[in-house]
Design an enzyme around this catalytic site. Sequence first.
Site, PDB file in Angstrom:
ATOM      1  CD  GLN A 158      -3.308  -4.137   6.915  1.00 30.55           C
ATOM      2  OE1 GLN A 158      -3.260  -3.215   6.110  1.00 30.55           O
ATOM      3  NE2 GLN A 158      -3.864  -5.293   6.633  1.00 30.55           N
ATOM      4  CE  LYS A 160      -3.805  -2.306   2.334  1.00 32.55           C
ATOM      5  NZ  LYS A 160      -4.413  -2.682   3.621  1.00 32.55           N
ATOM      6  CG  ASP A 188     -10.022  -0.280   4.761  1.00 28.72           C
ATOM      7  OD1 ASP A 188     -10.143  -0.564   3.557  1.00 28.72           O
ATOM      8  OD2 ASP A 188      -9.388  -0.985   5.561  1.00 28.72           O
TER       9      ASP A 188
END
Length: 295
Positions: free
Chosen positions: A100, A56, A123
């Site tokens: 994450q 990422k 996200d």
Amino acid sequence: MEMTVSRILDGKAIAKTVRAEVSARVRALRARGITPGLTVVLVGDDPASQVYVRNKDKAAAEAGFAARTLRLPATTRQAELLDLIDALNRDPGVHGVLLQLPLPKGLDAEAVLERLDPAKDVDGLTPRNVAALWRGEDALVPCTPAGCIELLDRHGIAIEGKRAVVIGRSQLVGKPLAALLLARNATVTIAHSRSRDLAGVAREAEILVAAVGRAKLVKASWVRPGAVVLDVGINRQEDGRLCGDVDFHDVLPVVGAITPVPGGVGPMTIAMLLANTVRAAARSAGIDPSALGSA
Ligand code: NAD
């Protein structure tokens, strides 16, 4: 169905196109003095997460973002993590924050996500964005499901009116993808580990999505002839190679189109993370993201 010859849906190629569009938008934003900022928060040392985060970071830097990963030890306390989120919420140079997952044991991911500013939630996992998605309102959408829709759209595969079956009901993939398909007027079934006659349910699908995490679960007998199959699963086989939730070679003669693993849905996830971050950056400056070109 509109297709007779099976096609491989090349996520790598589409992701490349999306990333090029994102880079163009980043240039347009930078010309106005805004550098999209993405901060990835990684707690602990889960090996798979380390790989994802590296990828990422690299993709974001390549696209011209101000990208960084904050690495915190597994011993980090909940209060410290919440303080960090508060600081990122306040930081005007940070337009997107990606936490994450999974977090190490003892940390409450839900509480952390509740704290995150929904406008920076690239996200799409904060309660506000989840609610907006199900209400059919504009929202930042989880990257993997968004990537699945993008793959269909860019291959000209119609969604409206189709029978769609999503196997898997996770917050990260199954549920949001079902919501997106519904928003696009598919008739959606969500199947899961307790579904009776999973093969029979799957066989009704014109668009079949497998987001389970079980290697080669979906066989040819589960697939309606001509169906479009999206394989979200990433499983490591005994020989170390990756495979999806779909038995690719078994189903290939039956499907209308299918995503391979690797090279299908996977590359789309990062591309959509970048697209979400550019959107968030544009919005924060009061710029309509669509004014910056596609993606
Ligand atoms: P998860 O473990 O959170 O959810 C799995 C879902 O599958 C659950 O809802 C469960 O009900 C269902 N399930 C489990 N066993 C089943 C069975 N035997 N039959 C039917 N349903 C069953 O997983 P997730 O986060 O949704 O991820 C699913 C898969 O997708 C994993 O392989 C993961 O690695 C992969 N994934 C890929 C990407 C990507 O970028 N391509 C992103 C996220 C997840």
